[in-house]
Design an enzyme around this catalytic site. Structure first.
Site, PDB file in Angstrom:
ATOM      1  N   THR A 112       0.822  -1.207   0.000  1.00 32.79           N
ATOM      2  CA  THR A 112       0.000   0.000   0.000  1.00 32.79           C
ATOM      3  C   THR A 112       0.864   1.268   0.000  1.00 32.79           C
ATOM      4  OG1 THR A 112      -1.430   1.325   1.441  1.00 32.79           O
ATOM      5  CG2 THR A 112      -0.156  -0.371   2.518  1.00 32.79           C
ATOM      6  N   ASP A 113       0.309   2.344  -0.537  1.00 31.77           N
ATOM      7  CA  ASP A 113       1.031   3.629  -0.496  1.00 31.77           C
ATOM      8  C   ASP A 113       1.145   4.146   0.935  1.00 31.77           C
ATOM      9  OD1 ASP A 113      -1.619   4.380  -0.073  1.00 31.77           O
ATOM     10  OD2 ASP A 113      -1.664   5.910  -1.650  1.00 31.77           O
ATOM     11  N   GLU A 114       0.354   3.536   1.853  1.00 32.00           N
ATOM     12  CA  GLU A 114       0.381   4.024   3.236  1.00 32.00           C
ATOM     13  C   GLU A 114       1.726   3.760   3.914  1.00 32.00           C
ATOM     14  OE1 GLU A 114      -3.197   3.493   5.556  1.00 32.00           O
ATOM     15  OE2 GLU A 114      -4.416   3.346   3.747  1.00 32.00           O
TER      16      GLU A 114
ATOM     17  N   TYR B   8      -1.635  -0.422  11.124  1.00 31.46           N
ATOM     18  CA  TYR B   8      -1.857  -1.080   9.828  1.00 31.46           C
ATOM     19  C   TYR B   8      -0.692  -0.828   8.883  1.00 31.46           C
ATOM     20  CZ  TYR B   8      -3.380  -1.423   4.953  1.00 31.46           C
ATOM     21  OH  TYR B   8      -3.431  -1.697   3.611  1.00 31.46           O
TER      22      TYR B   8
ATOM     23  N   LYS C  73       2.224  -3.408   7.268  1.00 33.15           N
ATOM     24  CA  LYS C  73       2.433  -3.605   5.823  1.00 33.15           C
ATOM     25  C   LYS C  73       3.879  -3.260   5.452  1.00 33.15           C
ATOM     26  CE  LYS C  73      -0.281  -4.516   3.037  1.00 33.15           C
ATOM     27  NZ  LYS C  73      -0.719  -5.843   2.504  1.00 33.15           N
TER      28      LYS C  73
END
Ligand code: NAD
Ligand code: TYD
Length: 339
Positions: free
Chosen positions: A125-127, A153, A157
């Site tokens: 994810t870009d997060e 979260y 990741k």
């Protein structure tokens, strides 16, 4: 070609399975999913009888079950979608995020090492890049942007991404990683912004916007994400990271208003509620690398994608009504009552 798709009973994984069965009709697709609250077997009902498809209920952390499946199926590739995916839940209870997102990824890669694999693809994810300031629209996440996470979260990741890179360097595992922006489309679980707002608006319930609603997300129609992963697993270079996103930044409040108008509801339903802890301000992907290397660009414009999505929720009430009448009710009350 046999591909194990983990987390295929969830939002993006199921869309990926549908896409792959159409795009590569001679492939065998095996969905490995634990069926957590976010996994829904009814999502896969249209492919259950497809002779090229098999569903296996298992936990990616269950080494014995994962190894048994590898021994039986000898997969050529693994595409790992399985994850705990909701930031708000990770703030309430981080433990399961560390277990599934980190230990689960390592367990799958151990199986790949033991039995051999052509490609292990990690759906990230870009997060993992953290956030960008709201007043610097010139800044974007590239693959070189340092990892700088905000939530349990995104941290879980990021940890998984580091492990994937470590397995590549240490054991020579043929891996790729994709880091995508926010997806939307059919089968999106009702806890996330877009489906939550569509469903609440349809039920004339209040629309809970966190903080001032000015946080920005970069939205991508889910099928465009699936196409990008298909390209990466076939044509992407081993060991590489690819950002996926399409310069479609929107403020949360503007999305909510758009949904309200599309559904002919009143903006009076909008309720500003207490902000998320550590709320990331802005996500924005620079997709230059995947465009240059693999020729990928998003195809669905947001104006069309959101209409398709709303129309899907209108004609698939059974799917989401079953979800919101179950355990989701307790979640919703816990997260939103008195907020
Ligand atoms: P989702 O929550 O809708 O689905 C997750 C699926 O994984 C469910 O079917 C669930 O049953 C399964 N699962 C959870 N724990 C498992 C376990 N221990 N073993 C086996 N299966 C398990 O998630 P999603 O939105 O479809 O996201 C899929 C992947 O894409 C995730 O890895 C997420 O981090 C990533 N991602 C999501 C977005 C987004 O906008 N939704 C954006 C970028 C990346
Ligand atoms: P979400 O769909 O949870 O995705 P992510 O946090 O992974 O980007 O949330 C998208 C944005 O919408 C995020 O800025 C938080 C905000 N949001 C609300 O304002 N209200 C809500 O009820 C939810 C679920 C999210």
């Amino acid at each position: 070609m046999t591909i194990i798709v983990t987390g295929g009973a969830g939002f993006i994984g199921s869309n990926f399975i549908f896409y792959m069965l159409k795009a590569n009709p001679d492939y065998r697709i095996i969905c490995l999913d634990k069926l957590t609250y976010a996994g829904n077997l009814s999502t896969l009902k249209n492919v259950m009888d497809n002779p090229h498809f098999r569903f296996v209920k298992a936990d990616v952390c269950d080494r014995e079950a994962v190894y048994a499946l590898f021994e039986e199926e000898h997969p050529d590739m693994v595409v790992n979608f399985a994850a705990e995916s909701h930031v708000d839940r990770s703030i309430e209870d981080p433990g399961i995020f560390l277990q599934t997102n980190i230990i689960g990824t390592a367990t799958l890669m151990d199986a790949c090492r033991k039995y051999g694999i052509q490609r292990f693809h990690q759906v990230s994810t870009d997060e993992v890049y953290g956030d960008l300031p709201l007043d610097r629209p010139d800044l974007f996440f590239t693959e070189e942007t340092p990892i700088h996470t905000s939530s349990p979260y995104s941290s879980s990741k990021a940890a998984a991404d580091l492990l994937v890179q470590a397995y590549h360097r240490t054991y020579g595992l043929p891996v790729t990683i994709s880091r995508c922006s926010n997806n939307y489309g059919p089968y999106h679980f009702p806890e996330k912004l877009i489906p939550l707002m569509i469903i609440n608006a349809l039920n004339d319930k209040s629309l809970p916007v966190y903080g001032a609603g000015i946080n920005v997300r970069d939205w991508l129609y889910v099928e465009d994400h699936c196409k990008a992963i298909d390209l990466i697993i076939h044509k992407g270079r081993v060991g590489e990271i690819y950002n996926i996103g399409g310069h479609n930044e929107m403020r949360n409040i503007d999305i909510v208003k758009l949904i309200v108008h599309e559904l002919g509801k009143s903006e009076d339903l909008i309720t500003y509620v207490t902000d998320r802890k550590g709320h990331d301000l802005r996500y924005a992907i620079d997709p230059t690398k995947i465009n240059n290397d693999l020729g990928w660009l998003p195809e669905t414009k947001f104006a069309d994608g959101i209409k398709k999505t709303i129309s899907w929720y209108l004609s698939n009430r059974d799917w989401w009504e079953e979800i919101i009448s179950g355990e989701y009710k307790n979640y919703y009350e816990k997260m939103y009552t008195g907020r």
